[in-house]
Scaffold this motif. Structure first.
Motif, PDB file in Angstrom:
ATOM      1  N   LEU A   1       2.085 -44.040  -5.166  1.00  0.00           N
ATOM      2  CA  LEU A   1       3.263 -44.853  -4.543  1.00  0.00           C
ATOM      3  C   LEU A   1       2.807 -45.246  -3.294  1.00  0.00           C
ATOM      4  O   LEU A   1       3.994 -45.629  -2.559  1.00  0.00           O
ATOM      5  N   ASN A   2       1.528 -45.373  -2.723  1.00  0.00           N
ATOM      6  CA  ASN A   2       1.441 -45.897  -1.328  1.00  0.00           C
ATOM      7  C   ASN A   2       2.263 -44.927  -0.305  1.00  0.00           C
ATOM      8  O   ASN A   2       2.807 -45.554   0.686  1.00  0.00           O
ATOM      9  N   GLN A   3       2.057 -43.607  -0.302  1.00  0.00           N
ATOM     10  CA  GLN A   3       2.039 -42.734   0.527  1.00  0.00           C
ATOM     11  C   GLN A   3       3.768 -42.517   1.108  1.00  0.00           C
ATOM     12  O   GLN A   3       3.967 -42.682   2.277  1.00  0.00           O
ATOM     13  N   PRO A   4       4.696 -42.560   0.002  1.00  0.00           N
ATOM     14  CA  PRO A   4       6.178 -42.321   0.749  1.00  0.00           C
ATOM     15  C   PRO A   4       6.060 -40.903   1.231  1.00  0.00           C
ATOM     16  O   PRO A   4       5.303 -40.180   1.088  1.00  0.00           O
ATOM     17  N   ALA A   5       7.129 -40.722   1.932  1.00  0.00           N
ATOM     18  CA  ALA A   5       7.365 -39.154   2.670  1.00  0.00           C
ATOM     19  C   ALA A   5       7.752 -38.144   1.761  1.00  0.00           C
ATOM     20  O   ALA A   5       8.640 -38.478   0.959  1.00  0.00           O
ATOM     21  N   VAL A   6       7.348 -37.213   1.646  1.00  0.00           N
ATOM     22  CA  VAL A   6       7.594 -36.042   0.708  1.00  0.00           C
ATOM     23  C   VAL A   6       8.418 -35.253   1.546  1.00  0.00           C
ATOM     24  O   VAL A   6       7.884 -34.706   2.711  1.00  0.00           O
ATOM     25  N   VAL A   7       9.724 -34.925   1.206  1.00  0.00           N
ATOM     26  CA  VAL A   7      10.337 -34.044   1.801  1.00  0.00           C
ATOM     27  C   VAL A   7      10.382 -32.751   1.051  1.00  0.00           C
ATOM     28  O   VAL A   7      10.852 -32.701  -0.037  1.00  0.00           O
ATOM     29  N   PRO A   8       9.651 -31.681   1.605  1.00  0.00           N
ATOM     30  CA  PRO A   8       9.292 -30.399   0.900  1.00  0.00           C
ATOM     31  C   PRO A   8      10.604 -29.443   0.657  1.00  0.00           C
ATOM     32  O   PRO A   8      11.604 -29.603   1.349  1.00  0.00           O
ATOM     33  N   CYS A   9      10.349 -28.774  -0.473  1.00  0.00           N
ATOM     34  CA  CYS A   9      11.498 -27.927  -0.774  1.00  0.00           C
ATOM     35  C   CYS A   9      11.796 -26.865   0.295  1.00  0.00           C
ATOM     36  O   CYS A   9      11.116 -26.764   1.557  1.00  0.00           O
ATOM     37  N   TYR A  10      12.960 -26.147   0.190  1.00  0.00           N
ATOM     38  CA  TYR A  10      13.378 -25.404   1.483  1.00  0.00           C
ATOM     39  C   TYR A  10      12.337 -24.385   1.582  1.00  0.00           C
ATOM     40  O   TYR A  10      12.303 -24.104   2.709  1.00  0.00           O
ATOM     41  N   CYS A  11      11.486 -23.768   0.671  1.00  0.00           N
ATOM     42  CA  CYS A  11      10.447 -22.664   1.102  1.00  0.00           C
ATOM     43  C   CYS A  11       9.598 -23.483   2.077  1.00  0.00           C
ATOM     44  O   CYS A  11       8.917 -22.707   2.813  1.00  0.00           O
ATOM     45  N   HIS A  12       9.047 -24.620   1.698  1.00  0.00           N
ATOM     46  CA  HIS A  12       7.952 -25.410   2.720  1.00  0.00           C
ATOM     47  C   HIS A  12       8.666 -25.825   3.710  1.00  0.00           C
ATOM     48  O   HIS A  12       8.032 -26.116   4.819  1.00  0.00           O
ATOM     49  N   ALA A  13       9.908 -26.276   3.693  1.00  0.00           N
ATOM     50  CA  ALA A  13      10.279 -26.758   4.930  1.00  0.00           C
ATOM     51  C   ALA A  13      10.908 -25.790   5.925  1.00  0.00           C
ATOM     52  O   ALA A  13      11.315 -26.042   7.124  1.00  0.00           O
ATOM     53  N   SER A  14      10.991 -24.522   5.778  1.00  0.00           N
ATOM     54  CA  SER A  14      11.535 -23.654   6.608  1.00  0.00           C
ATOM     55  C   SER A  14      10.676 -23.534   7.806  1.00  0.00           C
ATOM     56  O   SER A  14       9.652 -23.300   7.486  1.00  0.00           O
ATOM     57  N   PRO A  15      11.357 -23.226   8.933  1.00  0.00           N
ATOM     58  CA  PRO A  15      10.386 -23.315  10.049  1.00  0.00           C
ATOM     59  C   PRO A  15       9.502 -21.770  10.287  1.00  0.00           C
ATOM     60  O   PRO A  15       8.579 -21.554  10.705  1.00  0.00           O
ATOM     61  N   ALA A  16      10.191 -20.738   9.320  1.00  0.00           N
ATOM     62  CA  ALA A  16       9.447 -19.547   9.153  1.00  0.00           C
ATOM     63  C   ALA A  16       9.656 -18.981   7.882  1.00  0.00           C
ATOM     64  O   ALA A  16      10.551 -18.201   7.513  1.00  0.00           O
ATOM     65  N   PRO A  17       8.714 -19.641   6.941  1.00  0.00           N
ATOM     66  CA  PRO A  17       8.931 -19.204   5.373  1.00  0.00           C
ATOM     67  C   PRO A  17       8.839 -17.862   5.237  1.00  0.00           C
ATOM     68  O   PRO A  17       9.496 -17.302   4.185  1.00  0.00           O
ATOM     69  N   THR A  18       8.063 -17.020   5.966  1.00  0.00           N
ATOM     70  CA  THR A  18       7.982 -15.529   5.642  1.00  0.00           C
ATOM     71  C   THR A  18       9.465 -14.521   6.034  1.00  0.00           C
ATOM     72  O   THR A  18       9.380 -13.827   5.623  1.00  0.00           O
ATOM     73  N   ARG A  19      10.233 -15.553   6.547  1.00  0.00           N
ATOM     74  CA  ARG A  19      11.471 -14.793   6.895  1.00  0.00           C
ATOM     75  C   ARG A  19      12.550 -15.386   6.013  1.00  0.00           C
ATOM     76  O   ARG A  19      13.826 -15.217   6.465  1.00  0.00           O
ATOM     77  N   LEU A  20      12.222 -16.086   5.154  1.00  0.00           N
ATOM     78  CA  LEU A  20      13.306 -16.468   3.885  1.00  0.00           C
ATOM     79  C   LEU A  20      14.079 -15.207   3.555  1.00  0.00           C
ATOM     80  O   LEU A  20      13.260 -14.089   3.365  1.00  0.00           O
ATOM     81  N   PRO A  21      15.156 -15.143   3.173  1.00  0.00           N
ATOM     82  CA  PRO A  21      15.810 -13.924   2.797  1.00  0.00           C
ATOM     83  C   PRO A  21      15.490 -13.562   1.476  1.00  0.00           C
ATOM     84  O   PRO A  21      15.018 -14.287   0.688  1.00  0.00           O
ATOM     85  N   ALA A  22      15.516 -12.137   0.920  1.00  0.00           N
ATOM     86  CA  ALA A  22      15.078 -11.677  -0.303  1.00  0.00           C
ATOM     87  C   ALA A  22      16.145 -12.474  -1.315  1.00  0.00           C
ATOM     88  O   ALA A  22      17.387 -12.519  -0.972  1.00  0.00           O
TER      89      ALA A  22
END
Length: 92
Positions: A24-45
Motif C-alpha cells: 500500500l505504498n508504505q503507510p505507517a504501521v503502529v506496532p502492537c503493545y508488545c512491540h511498541a513498549s519502550p521496554a518489552p522485556t519488562r512487560l508484566p507477566a
C-alpha cells in the motif's frame, strides 16, 4: 485510512502488516503493545497474582496504548495512512 489487524497471538499480524505496508505504498504501521513498549522485556507477566498486580499491569498497558494512540494521531495529522497491528489496545 486506518486499517486494523486482529487475531490471536503469533499468527502473523505483524508480518501481514509489513507486507500490506509495502503493498500500500508504505503507510505507517503502529506496532502492537508488545512491540511498541519502550521496554518489552519488562512487560508484566500474563498471570498476575493479586488485584493490585492486575491494576499495575493494566496501568502499564494503558500507558503503552497512549503511546500507540499518539503515534497514530501524528501519522494521520501528516495525511498518511495507518495500519494498526492489533486494534484493541489503541483507537485513534
Amino acid at each position: 485510512m486506518i486499517l486494523g489487524l486482529e487475531g490471536v497471538s503469533c499468527v502473523g499480524k505483524t508480518t501481514l502488516a509489513a507486507a500490506l505496508a509495502a503493498y500500500l505504498n508504505q503507510p505507517a504501521v503502529v506496532p502492537c503493545y508488545c512491540h511498541a513498549s519502550p521496554a518489552p522485556t519488562r512487560l508484566p507477566a500474563p498471570e498476575p497474582l493479586t488485584a493490585s498486580h492486575q491494576l499495575a499491569n493494566m496501568a502499564q498497558f494503558l500507558d503503552i496504548g497512549d503511546l500507540r494512540i499518539a503515534r497514530a494521531r501524528k501519522v494521520l495529522a501528516e495525511g498518511r495512512d495507518v495500519i494498526l497491528d492489533r486494534t484493541v489496545s489503541a483507537t485513534p
